[in-house]
Design a protein around this motif. Structure first.
Motif, PDB file in Angstrom:
ATOM      1  N   ASP A  37       0.865  -1.188   0.000  1.00 51.38           N
ATOM      2  CA  ASP A  37       0.000   0.000   0.000  1.00 51.38           C
ATOM      3  C   ASP A  37       0.898   1.234   0.000  1.00 51.38           C
ATOM      4  O   ASP A  37       1.740   1.391   0.890  1.00 51.38           O
ATOM      5  CB  ASP A  37      -0.934   0.017   1.225  1.00 51.38           C
ATOM      6  CG  ASP A  37      -2.105   1.000   1.061  1.00 51.38           C
ATOM      7  OD1 ASP A  37      -1.892   2.087   0.480  1.00 51.38           O
ATOM      8  OD2 ASP A  37      -3.215   0.679   1.501  1.00 51.38           O
ATOM      9  N   GLN A  45     -11.242   4.032   2.764  1.00 51.32           N
ATOM     10  CA  GLN A  45     -12.600   3.982   3.350  1.00 51.32           C
ATOM     11  C   GLN A  45     -12.571   3.588   4.823  1.00 51.32           C
ATOM     12  O   GLN A  45     -13.566   3.749   5.523  1.00 51.32           O
ATOM     13  CB  GLN A  45     -13.449   2.969   2.586  1.00 51.32           C
ATOM     14  CG  GLN A  45     -13.841   3.448   1.215  1.00 51.32           C
ATOM     15  CD  GLN A  45     -14.682   2.408   0.520  1.00 51.32           C
ATOM     16  OE1 GLN A  45     -15.883   2.331   0.729  1.00 51.32           O
ATOM     17  NE2 GLN A  45     -14.051   1.595  -0.307  1.00 51.32           N
ATOM     18  N   SER A  46     -11.450   3.048   5.276  1.00 56.03           N
ATOM     19  CA  SER A  46     -11.350   2.655   6.695  1.00 56.03           C
ATOM     20  C   SER A  46     -10.976   3.830   7.591  1.00 56.03           C
ATOM     21  O   SER A  46     -10.797   3.648   8.795  1.00 56.03           O
ATOM     22  CB  SER A  46     -10.314   1.534   6.854  1.00 56.03           C
ATOM     23  OG  SER A  46     -10.597   0.457   6.011  1.00 56.03           O
ATOM     24  N   ARG A  51     -17.301   3.508  13.452  1.00 56.60           N
ATOM     25  CA  ARG A  51     -18.181   2.726  12.583  1.00 56.60           C
ATOM     26  C   ARG A  51     -19.151   1.996  13.491  1.00 56.60           C
ATOM     27  O   ARG A  51     -18.832   1.695  14.632  1.00 56.60           O
ATOM     28  CB  ARG A  51     -17.412   1.659  11.782  1.00 56.60           C
ATOM     29  CG  ARG A  51     -16.432   2.191  10.766  1.00 56.60           C
ATOM     30  CD  ARG A  51     -17.143   2.806   9.563  1.00 56.60           C
ATOM     31  NE  ARG A  51     -16.223   3.213   8.514  1.00 56.60           N
ATOM     32  CZ  ARG A  51     -15.510   4.331   8.510  1.00 56.60           C
ATOM     33  NH1 ARG A  51     -15.599   5.179   9.522  1.00 56.60           N
ATOM     34  NH2 ARG A  51     -14.713   4.610   7.513  1.00 56.60           N
ATOM     35  N   SER A  52     -20.311   1.652  12.962  1.00 56.42           N
ATOM     36  CA  SER A  52     -21.257   0.849  13.748  1.00 56.42           C
ATOM     37  C   SER A  52     -20.957  -0.617  13.543  1.00 56.42           C
ATOM     38  O   SER A  52     -20.770  -1.059  12.411  1.00 56.42           O
ATOM     39  CB  SER A  52     -22.691   1.068  13.262  1.00 56.42           C
ATOM     40  OG  SER A  52     -23.013   2.424  13.274  1.00 56.42           O
ATOM     41  N   VAL A 163       0.629  -0.971  -6.038  1.00 58.60           N
ATOM     42  CA  VAL A 163       0.734  -1.924  -7.146  1.00 58.60           C
ATOM     43  C   VAL A 163       0.067  -1.264  -8.352  1.00 58.60           C
ATOM     44  O   VAL A 163      -1.098  -0.874  -8.277  1.00 58.60           O
ATOM     45  CB  VAL A 163       0.036  -3.255  -6.770  1.00 58.60           C
ATOM     46  CG1 VAL A 163      -0.026  -4.181  -7.969  1.00 58.60           C
ATOM     47  CG2 VAL A 163       0.758  -3.908  -5.592  1.00 58.60           C
ATOM     48  N   LEU A 335     -18.211  -3.010   5.509  1.00 55.15           N
ATOM     49  CA  LEU A 335     -17.418  -4.207   5.783  1.00 55.15           C
ATOM     50  C   LEU A 335     -16.509  -4.082   6.989  1.00 55.15           C
ATOM     51  O   LEU A 335     -15.825  -5.040   7.336  1.00 55.15           O
ATOM     52  CB  LEU A 335     -16.578  -4.557   4.545  1.00 55.15           C
ATOM     53  CG  LEU A 335     -17.403  -4.959   3.321  1.00 55.15           C
ATOM     54  CD1 LEU A 335     -16.498  -5.260   2.145  1.00 55.15           C
ATOM     55  CD2 LEU A 335     -18.279  -6.159   3.634  1.00 55.15           C
ATOM     56  N   LYS A 337     -17.200  -3.962  10.090  1.00 57.98           N
ATOM     57  CA  LYS A 337     -17.621  -4.905  11.150  1.00 57.98           C
ATOM     58  C   LYS A 337     -17.281  -6.343  10.811  1.00 57.98           C
ATOM     59  O   LYS A 337     -17.132  -7.181  11.696  1.00 57.98           O
ATOM     60  CB  LYS A 337     -19.127  -4.769  11.408  1.00 57.98           C
ATOM     61  CG  LYS A 337     -19.992  -5.057  10.205  1.00 57.98           C
ATOM     62  CD  LYS A 337     -21.459  -4.910  10.550  1.00 57.98           C
ATOM     63  CE  LYS A 337     -22.363  -4.941   9.350  1.00 57.98           C
ATOM     64  NZ  LYS A 337     -22.104  -3.944   8.326  1.00 57.98           N
TER      65      LYS A 337
HETATM   66  C1  LIG Z   1     -18.852   7.172   5.640  1.00 61.71           C
HETATM   67  C2  LIG Z   1     -18.713   5.712   5.814  1.00 61.71           C
HETATM   68  C3  LIG Z   1     -19.442   5.064   6.799  1.00 61.71           C
HETATM   69  C4  LIG Z   1     -19.309   3.717   6.991  1.00 61.71           C
HETATM   70  N1  LIG Z   1     -19.999   3.112   7.999  1.00 61.71           N
HETATM   71  C5  LIG Z   1     -19.763   1.819   8.278  1.00 61.71           C
HETATM   72  C6  LIG Z   1     -20.331   1.210   9.418  1.00 61.71           C
HETATM   73  O1  LIG Z   1     -21.050   1.854  10.193  1.00 61.71           O
HETATM   74  N2  LIG Z   1     -20.058  -0.093   9.672  1.00 61.71           N
HETATM   75  C7  LIG Z   1     -19.246  -0.823   8.856  1.00 61.71           C
HETATM   76  O2  LIG Z   1     -19.023  -2.005   9.144  1.00 61.71           O
HETATM   77  N3  LIG Z   1     -18.688  -0.271   7.756  1.00 61.71           N
HETATM   78  C8  LIG Z   1     -18.924   1.018   7.451  1.00 61.71           C
HETATM   79  N4  LIG Z   1     -18.342   1.611   6.360  1.00 61.71           N
HETATM   80  C9  LIG Z   1     -17.634   0.787   5.393  1.00 61.71           C
HETATM   81  C10 LIG Z   1     -16.253   0.401   5.832  1.00 61.71           C
HETATM   82  O3  LIG Z   1     -15.584   1.504   6.379  1.00 61.71           O
HETATM   83  C11 LIG Z   1     -15.535  -0.142   4.601  1.00 61.71           C
HETATM   84  O4  LIG Z   1     -16.307  -1.202   4.034  1.00 61.71           O
HETATM   85  C12 LIG Z   1     -14.164  -0.681   4.952  1.00 61.71           C
HETATM   86  O5  LIG Z   1     -13.414   0.269   5.676  1.00 61.71           O
HETATM   87  C13 LIG Z   1     -13.451  -1.045   3.663  1.00 61.71           C
HETATM   88  O6  LIG Z   1     -12.150  -1.460   3.988  1.00 61.71           O
HETATM   89  P1  LIG Z   1     -11.171  -1.918   2.834  1.00 61.71           P
HETATM   90  O7  LIG Z   1      -9.946  -2.406   3.511  1.00 61.71           O
HETATM   91  O8  LIG Z   1     -11.885  -2.841   1.903  1.00 61.71           O
HETATM   92  O9  LIG Z   1     -10.928  -0.620   1.940  1.00 61.71           O
HETATM   93  P2  LIG Z   1     -10.086   0.687   2.232  1.00 61.71           P
HETATM   94  O10 LIG Z   1     -10.121   1.059   3.649  1.00 61.71           O
HETATM   95  O11 LIG Z   1     -10.540   1.706   1.250  1.00 61.71           O
HETATM   96  O12 LIG Z   1      -8.604   0.243   1.925  1.00 61.71           O
HETATM   97  C14 LIG Z   1      -8.103   0.081   0.619  1.00 61.71           C
HETATM   98  C15 LIG Z   1      -6.622   0.329   0.670  1.00 61.71           C
HETATM   99  O13 LIG Z   1      -6.076  -0.004  -0.609  1.00 61.71           O
HETATM  100  C16 LIG Z   1      -5.060   0.901  -0.909  1.00 61.71           C
HETATM  101  N5  LIG Z   1      -4.830   0.882  -2.349  1.00 61.71           N
HETATM  102  C17 LIG Z   1      -5.620   1.410  -3.297  1.00 61.71           C
HETATM  103  N6  LIG Z   1      -5.063   1.207  -4.507  1.00 61.71           N
HETATM  104  C18 LIG Z   1      -3.897   0.559  -4.276  1.00 61.71           C
HETATM  105  C19 LIG Z   1      -2.877   0.078  -5.138  1.00 61.71           C
HETATM  106  N7  LIG Z   1      -2.947   0.243  -6.463  1.00 61.71           N
HETATM  107  N8  LIG Z   1      -1.821  -0.557  -4.594  1.00 61.71           N
HETATM  108  C20 LIG Z   1      -1.738  -0.729  -3.247  1.00 61.71           C
HETATM  109  N9  LIG Z   1      -2.693  -0.284  -2.391  1.00 61.71           N
HETATM  110  C21 LIG Z   1      -3.758   0.336  -2.908  1.00 61.71           C
HETATM  111  C22 LIG Z   1      -5.571   2.233  -0.366  1.00 61.71           C
HETATM  112  O14 LIG Z   1      -4.503   3.127  -0.144  1.00 61.71           O
HETATM  113  C23 LIG Z   1      -6.259   1.802   0.910  1.00 61.71           C
HETATM  114  O15 LIG Z   1      -5.410   1.890   2.042  1.00 61.71           O
HETATM  115  C24 LIG Z   1     -18.454   2.968   6.146  1.00 61.71           C
HETATM  116  C25 LIG Z   1     -17.715   3.604   5.150  1.00 61.71           C
HETATM  117  C26 LIG Z   1     -17.831   4.955   4.981  1.00 61.71           C
HETATM  118  C27 LIG Z   1     -17.005   5.610   3.907  1.00 61.71           C
END
Ligand SMILES: Cc1cc2nc3c(=O)[nH]c(=O)nc-3n(C[C@H](O)[C@H](O)[C@H](O)COP(=O)(O)OP(=O)(O)OC[C@H]3O[C@@H](n4cnc5c(N)ncnc54)[C@H](O)[C@@H]3O)c2cc1C
Length: 370
Positions: A37, A45-46, A51-52, A163, A335, A337
């Motif tokens: 990363d 998005q994290s 978060r709930s 990547v 996601l 949670k």
């Molecule tokens: C406003 C809001 C409210 C939410 N409320 C809730 C809630 O109440 N309860 C709940 O369970 N979920 C909630 N969610 C959803 C939850 O936060 C997300 O589903 C979760 O954080 C996603 O995590 P992730 O690791 O998939 O993605 P991300 O956290 O987006 O992580 C992706 C990572 O990939 C990296 N990346 C991107 N492209 C590349 C690349 N080419 N090479 C290397 N790294 C790369 C990025 O830098 C990033 O660090 C909410 C989200 C938002 C935005």
């Protein structure tokens, strides 16, 4: 395998909560895993402070997954020595017996609280006409403590590089990854790159229909006198106060986050740059909601977070896992949670070369418009 290519066993792309959880699950199983990363972990998005964690979902399979995930959250809490999900519980307005039944069949504790008693569970709430469904074992996720714990566990497995692309090479030997300063060949790659997942997965022929939108969520101060009992996470689908919303406490503070749920409440990013007026209108609607529904909050935002969120056609709780030999990709919404459980399931997928049938099944429903 050509000499200039560096060989890796298992690669996770993305250090959000899912990528970190997957890297941790693989590391604990003794797998030689690297997580790429280019940005600060946990800032996609994290990011943000709360978060709930709630059990209730329309799809009963997700209720069960949430219950299984909570057991793993408790293990994360033991390992980290910190509270990661607070004791607040979740209160839902506008729910039916079917919602309670969805919890009951998976042995999730819950109770109905009659309108005259709602302030015993949700102090700041205005009088309501219907009962609240309360799920006392859920609560507000301490997101920063979670990311910090995960970072500590995965340690030097993180490489601060993005990547650029993932491909299946013509010679069929593993999966090829391109970064700024190297070409790698890996046995298995797990793509957890949030908004970038569809682009990276397209490189190995996977088509992921992910929408992105900008979501606005202001937070409000809890008035003195309403802070004694923890305020539960909130889901209001009743429409009684003119909006459907969710909310959660920012753990360890007197601030409560509120956001709109439903169709058309996010700013579509495919329409070019989002008009500020649309976001302003969302903040105004939420502030008016707080004024009507939550007299225990001061109806002036003390801060506003605008974040990108991803959604699959199956709706706001849909997630999917896609796979070709050597590559597993995942995305969806809500996601956070599920992260401890998904980390384990994605680690299984990396080790077995394919996701479980249960995960494949859930992917099918993620693609049906909800
Ligand atoms: C406003 C809001 C409210 C939410 N409320 C809730 C809630 O109440 N309860 C709940 O369970 N979920 C909630 N969610 C959803 C939850 O936060 C997300 O589903 C979760 O954080 C996603 O995590 P992730 O690791 O998939 O993605 P991300 O956290 O987006 O992580 C992706 C990572 O990939 C990296 N990346 C991107 N492209 C590349 C690349 N080419 N090479 C290397 N790294 C790369 C990025 O830098 C990033 O660090 C909410 C989200 C938002 C935005």
């Amino acid at each position: 395998m050509k000499g200039f290519r560096q060989r890796l066993d298992t690669v996770v792309i993305g250090a959000g909560v899912l990528g970190l959880a997957t890297t941790d699950a693989l590391r604990r199983r003794g797998v030689d895993v690297v997580c790429f990363d280019g940005r600060t972990p946990g800032q996609g998005q994290s990011g943000g402070r709360t978060r709930s964690f709630r059990h209730r979902h329309d799809d009963p399979r997700l209720v069960r997954m949430a219950a299984d995930s909570l057991a793993l959250w408790r293990r994360w809490e033991e390992r980290s020595g910190r509270v990661l999900i607070g004791p607040e519980g979740t209160a839902y307005a506008g729910m039916s017996e079917a919602d309670a039944e969805g919890l009951r069949i998976h042995d999730v504790r819950h109770e109905w609280v009659e309108p005259e008693k709602v302030t015993t569970v949700f102090g700041p709430l205005a009088p309501v006409s219907g009962p609240l469904l309360v799920d006392p074992t859920s609560g507000a996720i301490r997101t920063r403590s979670t990311i910090k714990a995960l970072q500590g566990w995965v340690g030097d497995r993180i490489r601060r590089q993005d990547v650029h692309g993932v491909t299946i090479p013509d010679d069929g030997e593993g999966v090829e990854l391109h970064t700024e300063d190297a070409i790698y060949r890996a046995r298995h790659v797990v793509i957890c790159a949030g908004t970038e997942t569809p682009r990276l997965a397209a490189g190995v022929g996977l088509e992921i229909p992910l929408d992105q939108a900008l979501h606005t969520r202001p937070h409000y101060r809890v008035r003195e006198g309403y802070q004694a009992t923890p305020i539960p996470c909130w889901v209001d689908r009743s429409g009684e106060f003119g909006e459907t919303v969710y909310g959660s406490l920012i753990g360890g503070t007197d601030e409560f986050v509120v956001g709109l749920i439903g169709q058309g409440v996010d700013v579509d990013m495919n329409d070019g740059l989002p008009p500020g007026t649309e976001m302003e209108s969302h903040v105004r609607r939420l502030t008016e909601y707080v004024e009507r529904a939550m007299p225990g909050l001061v109806p002036e935002p003390v801060g506003i977070r605008v974040c990108v969120m991803t959604k699959l056609p199956g709706g706001s709780d849909a997630f999917g896992v896609w796979n070709v030999p050597g590559v597993t990709a995942t995305t969806g919404h809500n996601l956070f949670k599920m992260a401890p459980l998904l980390g384990e399931l994605l680690a299984d997928s990396a080790l077995n070369g394919r996701p479980s049938d249960e995960l494949r099944d859930i992917t099918a429903s993620a693609l049906v418009a909800g």
